[in-house]
Design a protein around this motif. Sequence first.
Motif, short mmCIF file in Angstrom:
data_model
loop_
_atom_site.label_atom_id
_atom_site.label_comp_id
_atom_site.label_asym_id
_atom_site.label_seq_id
_atom_site.Cartn_x
_atom_site.Cartn_y
_atom_site.Cartn_z
N ALA A 79 87.24 49.52 62.99
CA ALA A 79 87.77 48.87 61.79
C ALA A 79 88.73 49.80 61.06
CB ALA A 79 86.64 48.44 60.87
N ILE A 80 89.50 49.22 60.15
CA ILE A 80 90.36 50.02 59.27
C ILE A 80 89.58 50.34 58.01
CG2 ILE A 80 92.45 50.02 57.85
CD1 ILE A 80 93.73 48.19 59.93
N VAL A 81 89.60 51.61 57.63
CA VAL A 81 88.97 52.04 56.39
C VAL A 81 90.07 52.23 55.35
CG1 VAL A 81 87.66 53.88 55.26
CG2 VAL A 81 87.10 53.21 57.61
N GLY A 106 81.48 53.99 45.50
CA GLY A 106 80.59 53.15 46.30
C GLY A 106 80.64 53.51 47.77
N PRO A 107 79.49 53.57 48.46
CA PRO A 107 79.50 53.84 49.90
C PRO A 107 80.16 52.68 50.65
CG PRO A 107 77.30 53.24 49.17
CD PRO A 107 78.14 53.32 47.94
N LEU A 108 80.71 53.03 51.81
CA LEU A 108 81.44 52.07 52.60
C LEU A 108 80.92 52.14 54.04
CD1 LEU A 108 83.93 50.22 52.14
CD2 LEU A 108 85.35 52.10 52.92
N PHE A 145 95.47 58.50 60.57
CA PHE A 145 95.38 58.56 59.10
C PHE A 145 96.74 58.31 58.46
CE2 PHE A 145 91.08 60.15 58.89
CZ PHE A 145 90.91 60.79 60.12
N THR A 146 96.75 57.50 57.40
CA THR A 146 97.94 57.26 56.60
C THR A 146 97.60 57.48 55.14
OG1 THR A 146 98.81 55.64 58.16
CG2 THR A 146 99.71 55.61 55.93
N ILE A 158 92.36 54.74 57.35
CA ILE A 158 91.92 55.28 58.64
C ILE A 158 91.91 54.13 59.63
CG2 ILE A 158 90.17 56.59 59.89
CD1 ILE A 158 89.01 57.44 57.16
N ARG A 159 92.79 54.22 60.64
CA ARG A 159 92.84 53.16 61.65
C ARG A 159 91.87 53.47 62.78
NH1 ARG A 159 97.92 54.22 60.47
NH2 ARG A 159 98.18 55.62 62.25
N ASP A 160 91.43 52.45 63.47
CA ASP A 160 90.57 52.62 64.64
C ASP A 160 89.45 53.63 64.32
OD1 ASP A 160 90.97 53.97 68.01
OD2 ASP A 160 89.61 52.41 67.24
N SER A 161 88.69 53.33 63.30
CA SER A 161 87.69 54.29 62.81
C SER A 161 86.66 54.61 63.89
CB SER A 161 87.01 53.76 61.55
OG SER A 161 86.45 52.49 61.78
N GLN A 162 86.21 55.85 63.89
CA GLN A 162 85.26 56.36 64.86
C GLN A 162 83.99 56.83 64.14
OE1 GLN A 162 86.17 56.41 68.28
NE2 GLN A 162 87.82 55.17 67.38
#
Lengths: 115, 111
Positions: B17-19, B9-11, B61-62, B76-80
Amino acid sequence: EPEVTQTPSHQVTQMGQEVILRCVPISNHLYFYWYRQILGQKVEFLVSFYNNEISEKSEIFDDQFSVERPDGSNFTLKIRSTKLEDSAMYFCASSVLAGGPETQYFGPGTRLLVL
Amino acid sequence: QKEVEQDPGPLSVPEGAIVSLNCTYSNSAFQYFMWYRQYSRKGPELLMYTYSSGNKEDGRFTAQVDKSSKYISLFIRDSQPSDSATYLCAMKRDGNNRLAFGKGNQVVVIP
């Protein structure tokens, strides 16, 4: 930074025709791979190649497919008699080592359309 | 049961935001776990690589692996907006060359 290159970027062919997809792996890499991705589906492994031999192949890689390293730089995938269902993005990849935690580096792909 | 499952599913998330992405797998022989990023009209590019249970961080990234549950995650933190891409999980067995991929998640980060 070294990268895997592939030609052509797009190929349109008629059903039953032969196509050759070309790849130039990263120069010090010894293992080479082909994967394909049918639109909307997963990237699927086709074949791996080392020391001028196929080291592993999937169920997809049947007699209509062949691979070759014709010289010191190119790695090719030949599809002998294309079918409609061969339409996909074909990715070449290469790695220094294999069998363990090595990284496979992918090329940008060739989009093949069989009409 | 499919070898590697990734809900395709697309996000869509707002910038900052955090992904959170995940994959499950059925083959307990998988030892090496990867996340690839694929931009439109490009090949997959390796983002993260782990081979033990636990967390691995690289900047924003974690990657997380839980072998007992056969579950891997990417955060993914602090998404760009530049993180907008398709993210593919992949895994392989020791002594084997083939990567088994998930279907991929298309992520869109909205400025």
